[in-house]
Write a protein that holds these residues in place. Structure first.
Motif, PDB file in Angstrom:
ATOM      1  N   GLU A 114       0.759  -0.982  -0.030  1.00 58.99           N
ATOM      2  CA  GLU A 114       0.114   0.001   0.046  1.00 58.99           C
ATOM      3  C   GLU A 114       0.778   1.121  -0.072  1.00 58.99           C
ATOM      4  O   GLU A 114       1.923   1.247   0.612  1.00 58.99           O
ATOM      5  CB  GLU A 114      -0.768   0.049   1.248  1.00 58.99           C
ATOM      6  N   PRO A 115       0.313   2.339  -0.457  1.00 57.77           N
ATOM      7  CA  PRO A 115       1.183   3.617  -0.620  1.00 57.77           C
ATOM      8  C   PRO A 115       1.171   4.062   0.878  1.00 57.77           C
ATOM      9  O   PRO A 115       0.014   4.208   1.371  1.00 57.77           O
ATOM     10  CB  PRO A 115       0.301   4.469  -1.484  1.00 57.77           C
ATOM     11  N   LEU A 116       2.293   4.867   1.357  1.00 57.55           N
ATOM     12  CA  LEU A 116       2.230   5.102   2.585  1.00 57.55           C
ATOM     13  C   LEU A 116       2.669   6.606   2.473  1.00 57.55           C
ATOM     14  O   LEU A 116       3.599   7.384   2.488  1.00 57.55           O
ATOM     15  CB  LEU A 116       3.523   4.708   3.259  1.00 57.55           C
ATOM     16  N   LYS A 117       1.359   7.702   2.468  1.00 60.34           N
ATOM     17  CA  LYS A 117       1.490   8.749   2.022  1.00 60.34           C
ATOM     18  C   LYS A 117       1.495   9.968   3.042  1.00 60.34           C
ATOM     19  O   LYS A 117       1.835  11.076   2.943  1.00 60.34           O
ATOM     20  CB  LYS A 117       0.344   9.095   1.094  1.00 60.34           C
ATOM     21  N   THR A 118       0.901   9.569   4.263  1.00 60.42           N
ATOM     22  CA  THR A 118       1.002  10.539   5.462  1.00 60.42           C
ATOM     23  C   THR A 118       1.805  10.113   6.603  1.00 60.42           C
ATOM     24  O   THR A 118       1.997   8.860   6.559  1.00 60.42           O
ATOM     25  CB  THR A 118      -0.608  10.686   5.927  1.00 60.42           C
ATOM     26  N   ASP A 119       2.152  10.854   7.473  1.00 61.93           N
ATOM     27  CA  ASP A 119       3.104  10.572   8.838  1.00 61.93           C
ATOM     28  C   ASP A 119       2.167   9.484   9.557  1.00 61.93           C
ATOM     29  O   ASP A 119       2.810   8.458   9.914  1.00 61.93           O
ATOM     30  CB  ASP A 119       3.097  11.579   9.459  1.00 61.93           C
ATOM     31  N   LEU A 120       0.863   9.687   9.637  1.00 59.91           N
ATOM     32  CA  LEU A 120       0.150   8.730  10.351  1.00 59.91           C
ATOM     33  C   LEU A 120       0.112   7.473   9.800  1.00 59.91           C
ATOM     34  O   LEU A 120       0.348   6.346  10.584  1.00 59.91           O
ATOM     35  CB  LEU A 120      -1.512   9.359  10.475  1.00 59.91           C
ATOM     36  N   VAL A 121       0.170   7.198   8.539  1.00 60.08           N
ATOM     37  CA  VAL A 121       0.104   5.982   8.020  1.00 60.08           C
ATOM     38  C   VAL A 121       1.325   5.344   7.888  1.00 60.08           C
ATOM     39  O   VAL A 121       1.700   4.169   8.144  1.00 60.08           O
ATOM     40  CB  VAL A 121      -0.514   6.022   6.469  1.00 60.08           C
ATOM     41  N   GLN A 122       2.541   6.261   8.092  1.00 55.77           N
ATOM     42  CA  GLN A 122       3.778   5.603   7.947  1.00 55.77           C
ATOM     43  C   GLN A 122       4.233   4.968   9.386  1.00 55.77           C
ATOM     44  O   GLN A 122       4.715   3.897   9.642  1.00 55.77           O
ATOM     45  CB  GLN A 122       4.791   6.574   7.683  1.00 55.77           C
ATOM     46  N   VAL A 123       3.709   5.875  10.424  1.00 50.46           N
ATOM     47  CA  VAL A 123       3.588   5.422  11.700  1.00 50.46           C
ATOM     48  C   VAL A 123       2.851   3.933  11.981  1.00 50.46           C
ATOM     49  O   VAL A 123       3.532   2.942  12.504  1.00 50.46           O
ATOM     50  CB  VAL A 123       3.396   6.224  12.765  1.00 50.46           C
ATOM     51  N   TYR A 124       1.845   4.025  11.500  1.00 54.63           N
ATOM     52  CA  TYR A 124       1.006   2.851  11.690  1.00 54.63           C
ATOM     53  C   TYR A 124       1.593   1.380  10.975  1.00 54.63           C
ATOM     54  O   TYR A 124       1.552   0.562  11.493  1.00 54.63           O
ATOM     55  CB  TYR A 124      -0.227   3.174  10.918  1.00 54.63           C
ATOM     56  N   ALA A 125       2.001   1.753   9.585  1.00 55.55           N
ATOM     57  CA  ALA A 125       2.625   0.812   8.932  1.00 55.55           C
ATOM     58  C   ALA A 125       3.910   0.306   9.530  1.00 55.55           C
ATOM     59  O   ALA A 125       4.159  -0.915   9.669  1.00 55.55           O
ATOM     60  CB  ALA A 125       3.022   1.113   7.507  1.00 55.55           C
ATOM     61  N   ARG A 126       4.781   1.250  10.122  1.00 59.53           N
ATOM     62  CA  ARG A 126       6.132   0.795  10.926  1.00 59.53           C
ATOM     63  C   ARG A 126       5.707  -0.189  11.853  1.00 59.53           C
ATOM     64  O   ARG A 126       6.251  -1.152  12.092  1.00 59.53           O
ATOM     65  CB  ARG A 126       6.841   2.108  11.151  1.00 59.53           C
ATOM     66  N   LEU A 127       4.702   0.446  12.684  1.00 56.46           N
ATOM     67  CA  LEU A 127       4.477  -0.441  14.004  1.00 56.46           C
ATOM     68  C   LEU A 127       3.975  -1.853  13.711  1.00 56.46           C
ATOM     69  O   LEU A 127       4.339  -2.653  14.255  1.00 56.46           O
ATOM     70  CB  LEU A 127       3.448   0.350  14.892  1.00 56.46           C
ATOM     71  N   LEU A 128       3.109  -1.730  12.616  1.00 49.91           N
ATOM     72  CA  LEU A 128       2.449  -3.147  12.171  1.00 49.91           C
ATOM     73  C   LEU A 128       3.587  -4.028  11.726  1.00 49.91           C
ATOM     74  O   LEU A 128       3.421  -5.192  12.118  1.00 49.91           O
ATOM     75  CB  LEU A 128       1.492  -2.831  11.355  1.00 49.91           C
ATOM     76  N   GLY A 129       4.586  -3.460  10.982  1.00 48.24           N
ATOM     77  CA  GLY A 129       5.487  -4.395  10.301  1.00 48.24           C
ATOM     78  C   GLY A 129       6.389  -4.819  11.305  1.00 48.24           C
ATOM     79  O   GLY A 129       6.983  -6.023  11.265  1.00 48.24           O
ATOM     80  N   GLU A 130       6.942  -3.990  12.299  1.00 44.76           N
ATOM     81  CA  GLU A 130       7.658  -4.461  13.474  1.00 44.76           C
ATOM     82  C   GLU A 130       6.967  -5.546  14.470  1.00 44.76           C
ATOM     83  O   GLU A 130       7.559  -6.474  14.820  1.00 44.76           O
ATOM     84  CB  GLU A 130       8.051  -3.346  14.668  1.00 44.76           C
ATOM     85  N   LEU A 131       5.632  -5.284  14.465  1.00 44.46           N
ATOM     86  CA  LEU A 131       4.923  -6.435  15.416  1.00 44.46           C
ATOM     87  C   LEU A 131       4.642  -7.693  14.313  1.00 44.46           C
ATOM     88  O   LEU A 131       4.860  -8.833  14.914  1.00 44.46           O
ATOM     89  CB  LEU A 131       3.352  -6.111  15.826  1.00 44.46           C
ATOM     90  N   HIS A 132       4.579  -7.684  13.156  1.00 44.75           N
ATOM     91  CA  HIS A 132       4.475  -8.953  12.146  1.00 44.75           C
ATOM     92  C   HIS A 132       5.765  -9.455  12.428  1.00 44.75           C
ATOM     93  O   HIS A 132       5.851 -10.693  12.691  1.00 44.75           O
ATOM     94  CB  HIS A 132       4.367  -8.257  10.932  1.00 44.75           C
ATOM     95  N   GLN A 133       7.181  -8.929  12.410  1.00 38.21           N
ATOM     96  CA  GLN A 133       8.288  -9.412  12.361  1.00 38.21           C
ATOM     97  C   GLN A 133       8.406 -10.180  13.636  1.00 38.21           C
ATOM     98  O   GLN A 133       8.776 -11.235  13.670  1.00 38.21           O
ATOM     99  CB  GLN A 133       9.310  -8.527  12.011  1.00 38.21           C
ATOM    100  N   TRP A 134       8.206  -9.631  14.557  1.00 40.56           N
ATOM    101  CA  TRP A 134       8.197 -10.036  16.173  1.00 40.56           C
ATOM    102  C   TRP A 134       7.202 -11.319  16.104  1.00 40.56           C
ATOM    103  O   TRP A 134       7.625 -12.490  16.580  1.00 40.56           O
ATOM    104  CB  TRP A 134       7.840  -9.106  17.130  1.00 40.56           C
TER     105      TRP A 134
END
Length: 188
Positions: free
Chosen positions: A143-163
């Protein structure tokens, strides 16, 4: 510690249907109880329809599901579980959203870290109390990560996924209703 199964995929990819079927199969084969942690809230007509659809699917299962409506603080469910429980969390994406946007300032890095650690701790608590824990989540990598909010959310979700995948015995990616095993042994 529970066997952990992680199931991700795009929106409407069939991941929840696969997870429910997988959980039912495990519970039936081992004569275990079946539990569902529902993180979604009926906030709009589409979400109400999706929740109703999932409830109908679970009602058709050969084993009765015990459902916990738990949009935040999922660790509270751990007290209600037994060592023979099969638990399905649906879904991590909604849980993160609920925790991140309902309880504090999503832009504060300390708050972000607190939410991530809280979710990890809650998942670990549930995993200590059950036989199998299935975790469903959306895949946002495409998905495109256009806003700071979406970038924060995607980063946290990605970190949780990896863990979670590090902790998992099995990990699946579901695309177009087809689950692909990404980690672990073939299904029973």
């Amino acid at each position: 510690m529970a066997k952990v199964i992680f199931i991700s995929g795009g929106v409407r990819s069939g991941k929840s249907r696969f997870a429910e079927k997988r959980a039912t199969t495990i519970a039936e084969s081992r004569d275990q109880s079946l539990h569902y942690i529902a993180c979604g809230e009926p906030s709009d007509p589409e979400m109400r329809d999706r929740i109703a659809h999932h409830k109908r699917q679970r009602a058709e299962a050969p084993i009765e599901w015990e459902t916990f409506e738990c949009p935040t603080a999922i660790g509270n469910v751990a007290l209600h579980l037994s060592s023979n429980a099969v638990v399905l969390l649906d879904c991590l994406t909604t849980l993160l959203s609920n925790e991140l946007f309902k309880t504090g300032d999503w832009s504060d890095q300390a708050f972000q870290e607190k939410i991530k650690q809280s979710i990890k701790s809650d998942l670990a608590s549930i995993g200590k109390r059950c036989a199998t824990l299935l975790i469903v989540s959306n895949e946002l990598a495409h998905e495109p990560l256009k806003t700071d909010l979406v970038q924060v959310y995607a980063r946290l979700l990605g970190e949780l996924h990896q863990w979670i995948v590090e902790q998992s015995d099995e990990a699946y990616l579901v695309e177009n209703g087809i689950p692909r095993l990404m980690k672990g042994e073939e299904m029973e």
